[in-house]
Design an enzyme around this catalytic site. Sequence first.
Site, PDB file in Angstrom:
ATOM      1  N   GLU A  54      -5.724  -5.082  10.588  1.00 29.86           N
ATOM      2  CA  GLU A  54      -4.627  -4.004  10.722  1.00 29.86           C
ATOM      3  C   GLU A  54      -4.895  -3.102  12.060  1.00 29.86           C
ATOM      4  OE1 GLU A  54      -2.540  -3.091   6.982  1.00 29.86           O
ATOM      5  OE2 GLU A  54      -4.361  -1.655   6.885  1.00 29.86           O
ATOM      6  N   ASN A 105       0.663  -1.336  -0.065  1.00 28.96           N
ATOM      7  CA  ASN A 105       0.077  -0.025  -0.006  1.00 28.96           C
ATOM      8  C   ASN A 105       0.930   1.429   0.024  1.00 28.96           C
ATOM      9  OD1 ASN A 105      -1.754   1.977   0.415  1.00 28.96           O
ATOM     10  ND2 ASN A 105      -2.613   1.218   2.479  1.00 28.96           N
ATOM     11  N   PHE A 106       0.926   2.032  -1.059  1.00 26.81           N
ATOM     12  CA  PHE A 106       1.872   3.035  -1.192  1.00 26.81           C
ATOM     13  C   PHE A 106       1.145   4.399  -0.788  1.00 26.81           C
ATOM     14  CE2 PHE A 106       4.270   2.252  -5.396  1.00 26.81           C
ATOM     15  CZ  PHE A 106       4.960   1.108  -4.827  1.00 26.81           C
ATOM     16  N   LYS A 107      -0.214   4.266  -0.139  1.00 18.97           N
ATOM     17  CA  LYS A 107      -0.586   5.501   0.327  1.00 18.97           C
ATOM     18  C   LYS A 107      -0.292   6.645  -0.341  1.00 18.97           C
ATOM     19  CE  LYS A 107      -0.310   2.916   4.735  1.00 18.97           C
ATOM     20  NZ  LYS A 107      -0.302   3.118   6.223  1.00 18.97           N
ATOM     21  N   GLY A 158       2.029   2.235  10.733  1.00 22.97           N
ATOM     22  CA  GLY A 158       2.895   3.270  10.694  1.00 22.97           C
ATOM     23  C   GLY A 158       3.501   3.813  11.830  1.00 22.97           C
ATOM     24  N   HIS A 188      -9.775   0.744   4.911  1.00 24.14           N
ATOM     25  CA  HIS A 188      -8.391   1.266   5.728  1.00 24.14           C
ATOM     26  C   HIS A 188      -8.756   2.320   6.669  1.00 24.14           C
ATOM     27  CE1 HIS A 188      -4.381   2.511   6.026  1.00 24.14           C
ATOM     28  NE2 HIS A 188      -4.006   1.174   5.912  1.00 24.14           N
ATOM     29  N   SER A 242       2.938  -2.143  10.366  1.00 26.90           N
ATOM     30  CA  SER A 242       4.403  -2.156  10.665  1.00 26.90           C
ATOM     31  C   SER A 242       5.058  -3.561  10.346  1.00 26.90           C
ATOM     32  CB  SER A 242       5.024  -1.924  12.015  1.00 26.90           C
ATOM     33  OG  SER A 242       4.168  -0.303  12.401  1.00 26.90           O
ATOM     34  N   GLU A 275      -6.939   4.409   7.650  1.00 23.79           N
ATOM     35  CA  GLU A 275      -6.761   6.034   7.398  1.00 23.79           C
ATOM     36  C   GLU A 275      -8.104   6.434   6.803  1.00 23.79           C
ATOM     37  OE1 GLU A 275      -3.087   5.317   5.547  1.00 23.79           O
ATOM     38  OE2 GLU A 275      -2.101   4.813   7.427  1.00 23.79           O
TER      39      GLU A 275
HETATM   40  P1  PGA Z   1       2.461   0.293   7.704  1.00 26.34           P
HETATM   41  O1  PGA Z   1       1.113   0.209   7.265  1.00 26.34           O
HETATM   42  O2  PGA Z   1       2.908  -1.039   7.147  1.00 26.34           O
HETATM   43  O3  PGA Z   1       3.233   1.598   7.447  1.00 26.34           O
HETATM   44  O4  PGA Z   1       2.160   0.256   9.165  1.00 26.34           O
HETATM   45  C1  PGA Z   1       0.119  -0.605   6.877  1.00 26.34           C
HETATM   46  C2  PGA Z   1      -1.194  -0.248   6.088  1.00 26.34           C
HETATM   47  O5  PGA Z   1      -1.721   0.863   6.600  1.00 26.34           O
HETATM   48  O6  PGA Z   1      -1.740  -1.042   5.497  1.00 26.34           O
END
Ligand code: PGA
Length: 240
Positions: free
Chosen positions: A163, A10-12, A169, A94, A199, A96
Amino acid sequence: MTMRKILAANFKTNHTRASTRAYVKALDEGMGAMGYEEEVYLFPPATALDRFETANDIRVGAQNAYPTVKGSFTGEIGLEQLEEFGIETVLLGHSERRHLLGESQSFIANKFAWFKERDFRIIYCIGEPLEVREEGDEAVRRYLVEQFEGIDTSYEKLILAYEPVWAIGTGKTATPELIETTHAQIKQLSDAPLLYGGSVKPANIADILAVPGCDGALIGTASWEVESMLSMLSQVKGQK
Ligand code: PGA
């Protein structure tokens, strides 16, 4: 271990169109070199979506899309924009989008139903915030059950990703024990493949994928450098 594992990147809000292109090329070459045969999902930002010619099974998906073919939804993309590039995978739920962008469960469930009807592969994310985790396993279970509200958990093109919000993150990965317990809870609710996210990185992916009930990983930060992603793929390959 012979079970297949699913990795997703996931590049976000990272990478450009140009750097995504270079990444896909390097990923494809790296997968070829190590003989990696499973599919890998890649979620670049919307501006970098494209039709990529790859020798290996790299499936590009959208990090988000609006449940519409086209229309007046400023800032969003719909089916018409995805079809231009043959995109058939979407990431929904997700944390976020739930917590930063304020998407409600009912809106996410609408999107799920809409993209399911169009036969998309859906990677559906669930996970509890820290205050819920601190209340214990039963509170987590209730929270996760609510995140399944309106979701067809038996959809055949569903992949789930657990998650925990506090692990995304932050560098704080859930322990293998906690992942095992929570995955067991989730597996009582759905038979879909279940990824862990939060993470995940080269230094911990082998331990995480060895957890019973963990069918793969959804990786943010540690997927953004292709060398790091390839290092994780090579560990998956090595585990077989
Ligand atoms: P992260 O993100 O690996 O930076 O913790 C995972 C995600 O949000 O899919």
